[in-house]
Design an enzyme around this catalytic site. Structure first.
Site, PDB file in Angstrom:
ATOM      1  N   GLY A  23       0.783  -1.232   0.000  1.00  0.00           N
ATOM      2  CA  GLY A  23       0.000   0.000   0.000  1.00  0.00           C
ATOM      3  C   GLY A  23       0.810   1.275   0.000  1.00  0.00           C
ATOM      4  N   SER A  24       0.310   2.257   0.733  1.00  0.00           N
ATOM      5  CA  SER A  24       0.803   3.635   0.630  1.00  0.00           C
ATOM      6  C   SER A  24       2.216   3.856   1.134  1.00  0.00           C
ATOM      7  CB  SER A  24      -0.161   4.572   1.373  1.00  0.00           C
ATOM      8  OG  SER A  24      -1.411   4.592   0.727  1.00  0.00           O
ATOM      9  N   THR A  25       2.807   2.879   1.806  1.00  0.00           N
ATOM     10  CA  THR A  25       4.219   3.027   2.167  1.00  0.00           C
ATOM     11  C   THR A  25       5.073   3.193   0.910  1.00  0.00           C
ATOM     12  OG1 THR A  25       4.371   0.605   2.268  1.00  0.00           O
ATOM     13  CG2 THR A  25       4.095   1.777   4.355  1.00  0.00           C
ATOM     14  N   PHE A  26       4.560   2.749  -0.258  1.00  0.00           N
ATOM     15  CA  PHE A  26       5.307   2.851  -1.514  1.00  0.00           C
ATOM     16  C   PHE A  26       5.303   4.263  -2.085  1.00  0.00           C
ATOM     17  CE2 PHE A  26       6.345  -1.431  -1.664  1.00  0.00           C
ATOM     18  CZ  PHE A  26       7.038  -1.734  -2.817  1.00  0.00           C
ATOM     19  N   LYS A  27       4.422   5.119  -1.584  1.00  0.00           N
ATOM     20  CA  LYS A  27       4.363   6.484  -2.106  1.00  0.00           C
ATOM     21  C   LYS A  27       5.679   7.226  -1.869  1.00  0.00           C
ATOM     22  CE  LYS A  27      -0.628   6.741  -1.733  1.00  0.00           C
ATOM     23  NZ  LYS A  27      -1.787   7.044  -0.889  1.00  0.00           N
TER      24      LYS A  27
END
Length: 579
Positions: free
Chosen positions: A291-295
């Site tokens: 999820g958003s940890t990849f942003k």
């Protein structure tokens, strides 16, 4: 006196003696022939008996088999020299029931007093078995062995053998692994360093790991409490030194006791039907969309490649995006144009996707590869997941957009921890390791991001914890930075509606990074403590807070309440006032 013809003893004896000799010779020949025929029969009887003893009564299929003594093996210690695994001298206790001279009932009672891990009835079953040999116990300590020997029962035999002991029970169980009955490593460090631990010369010195039992215990305890609170299916956690790549903690739940690896935590034996996955290392072998940890990686790549030159650049997040039949929306929609810091603290999928379109597939893929996300994680363990991602032929704009915010690409939690270490340590990639490293042995690594990019991402990560979705992870004085991530769970290649994988990647102290802490929960169900919410900010962030509070002091990180990163100018004045 005249003799009577035919009665002369000298004349009548000759024919009689001759006949007796003939008869004797015939009898001797018969006996010899019988003996010659008897030899093959005796040999056959002996052969049948040997087969009965060694194959029938001693067969592995008869529940028990004779196990050879494991050879000596090197010790394993943590980074501070605390024993994690060692070999000790023990005894195996066997019995041949048909040779018993004692009353089985009485003997079973006496043995049960010496072997508390077995019941009297279990022992009695072995003593009265029709099998050729039974194991009464293994890993029996010398004191117990002496007491059993003093019973004086000749049918009981004591065999000396080397046994592997894991004194911390389930601590770092999947990372350490365990050995088979012949002393060979089956999983974990035991398997990865099997030759080193068995070598007569090298085993003289213990194998020193980077694991720190103090850190491992703290993280394991906190994650276990969270799994119980959330009635979750499991958890994974990593603590990593950002400058050396050393893994200080590797937690995978549920776990198991490597001293009895064939049994579940409740004592029942593993079968294909009841295997609870406790021997599965979620940290390295589990593959998840995170999820958003990849942003953070999307923003860093955009900064590094020059497609983003100013964090105040605005992106249209006024409405959901539609691409290839899919809708991209924001969970915390602001329905307006957002700057990059706003995209990050509000975790905007729309803004990140638009940034990824500017970046393009090829540059996105190039940097994911540089971060190690397109191959199994480079750690010593054999249990490693192969990341799943679209083939180049199917990596179009929709894949580029979804991968930018952590969907459509599966990696392990250790991949994520190592990626964040690279992101904040000045931009240097180093492969993670479970071996203790001294300063002279630290890898030089390879540059992925510039110092400038690394510094900008540290500021953004700190902003998420002070102003965004990661507020509950903040620990006064330790300057925590981090990012939340929530994604639908994948099983058998399909998304499972209503089941999420939630995670948090944290760094502390973010102004002078030393450690990355990653925690992931598999399918939290919400609880009273999270007000029913199942998002990373509500579920995992508070646990990250607890972990950092517990591990910072033993790691020598001193709280400095009056020190922090300068976040001035990241948010517009109106937003800053509101937040």
């Amino acid at each position: 006196m005249a003799s009577i013809p035919g009665n002369d003893p000298l004349i009548g004896a000759a024919p009689a003696v001759a006949g007796e000799r003939v008869t004797a010779r015939a009898q001797a020949r018969q006996r010899l022939a019988f003996l010659i025929m008897l030899f093959p029969v005796l040999a056959l009887i002996i052969l049948v008996r040997l087969v009965d003893l060694s194959v029938i009564q001693g067969t592995p299929g008869s529940e028990t088999k004779l196990i050879s003594a494991a050879p000596p093996r090197g010790d394993i210690v943590d980074s501070n020299g605390v024993e994690l695994a060692r070999t000790f001298e023990a005894y195996a206790i066997t019995v041949i029931p048909r040779r018993l001279t004692s009353d089985p009932e009485v003997l079973a009672t006496k043995l049960a007093e010496i072997l508390p891990e077995r019941t009297r009835d279990e022992i009695l079953t072995d003593l009265t078995s029709s099998k050729g040999l039974r194991y009464l116990a293994r890993r029996v300590l010398p004191g117990q062995a002496r007491r059993i020997n003093d019973l004086g029962e000749p049918a009981i035999e004591l065999t000396r053998e080397a046994e592997r002991l894991y004194p911390n029970i389930n601590l770092a169980a999947q990372a350490l692994g365990y050995t088979d009955d012949d002393g060979h490593g089956l999983i974990g460090v035991e398997k990865a360093f099997d030759q080193r631990l068995a070598d007569p010369v090298q085993r003289a010195a213990p194998l020193a790991l980077s694991i720190d039992v103090r850190v491992q215990q703290a993280m394991q305890n906190e994650l276990a409490a969270l799994v119980a609170d959330q009635n979750a299916k499991g958890a994974a956690g990593v603590v990593m030194d950002v400058n050396t790549g050393e893994v200080l903690a590797m937690v995978s739940l549920p776990d198991f006791n490597p001293n009895v690896p064939g049994q579940r935590a409740d004592g029942t034996k593993y079968t294909t039907q009841n295997d609870d996955g406790s021997r599965f290392n979620r940290v390295t072998l589990g593959g998840y969309e995170l999820g958003s940890t990849f942003k953070a990686f999307t923003i860093a790549t955009a900064l590094e490649t020059g497609t983003l030159t100013n964090l105040q650049k605005l992106y249209d997040a006024t409405a959901p995006l539609y691409v290839a039949g899919f809708r991209i929306r924001d969970d915390h929609a602001k329905n307006r144009w957002l700057t990059v810091p706003e995209i990050f603290i509000y975790s905007s999928n729309i803004g990140t996707a638009r940034m990824a379109v500017e970046l393009g597939r090829d540059r996105q893929r190039e940097y994911l590869d540089k971060l190690g996300f397109l191959k199994p994680v480079e750690v010593e363990l054999k249990e490693k997941a192969r990341p799943q991602f679209p083939p180049l032929s199917n990596w179009g704009q929709s894949a580029t957009m979804t991968i930018s915010y952590g969907h459509g690409l599966t990696v392990s939690p250790l991949h994520l921890a190592n990626g964040y270490a690279t992101l904040v340590n000045g931009g240097i990639y180093r492969a993670p390791t479970l071996l203790k490293r001294d300063a002279a042995a630290v890898q030089p690594g390879r540059r992925v991001f510039s110092e400038r990019t690394s510094m900008e991402l540290r500021r953004l990560l700190r902003l998420v914890v002070t102003k965004g979705t990661g507020r509950k992870a903040d620990v006064p004085g330790y300057r925590v930075g981090g990012k939340t991530g929530t994604a639908e769970k994948i099983e058998n290649g399909r998304y499972v509606r209503g089941q999420n994988v939630v995670n948090f990647a944290a760094v502390f102290p973010v102004d002078a990074p030393r450690y990355v802490v990653v925690a992931m929960i598999d399918d939290p169900r919400g609880s009273k403590s999270t007000y029913g919410f199942r998002t990373a900010g509500m579920v995992v962030a508070p646990t990250i807070n607890n972990i950092i509070r517990r591990i910072a002091p033993p790691l020598g990180v001193v709280p400095e309440p009056n020190r922090d990163l300068d976040l001035t100018g990241l948010l517009p004045a109106a937003v800053e006032a509101k937040e």
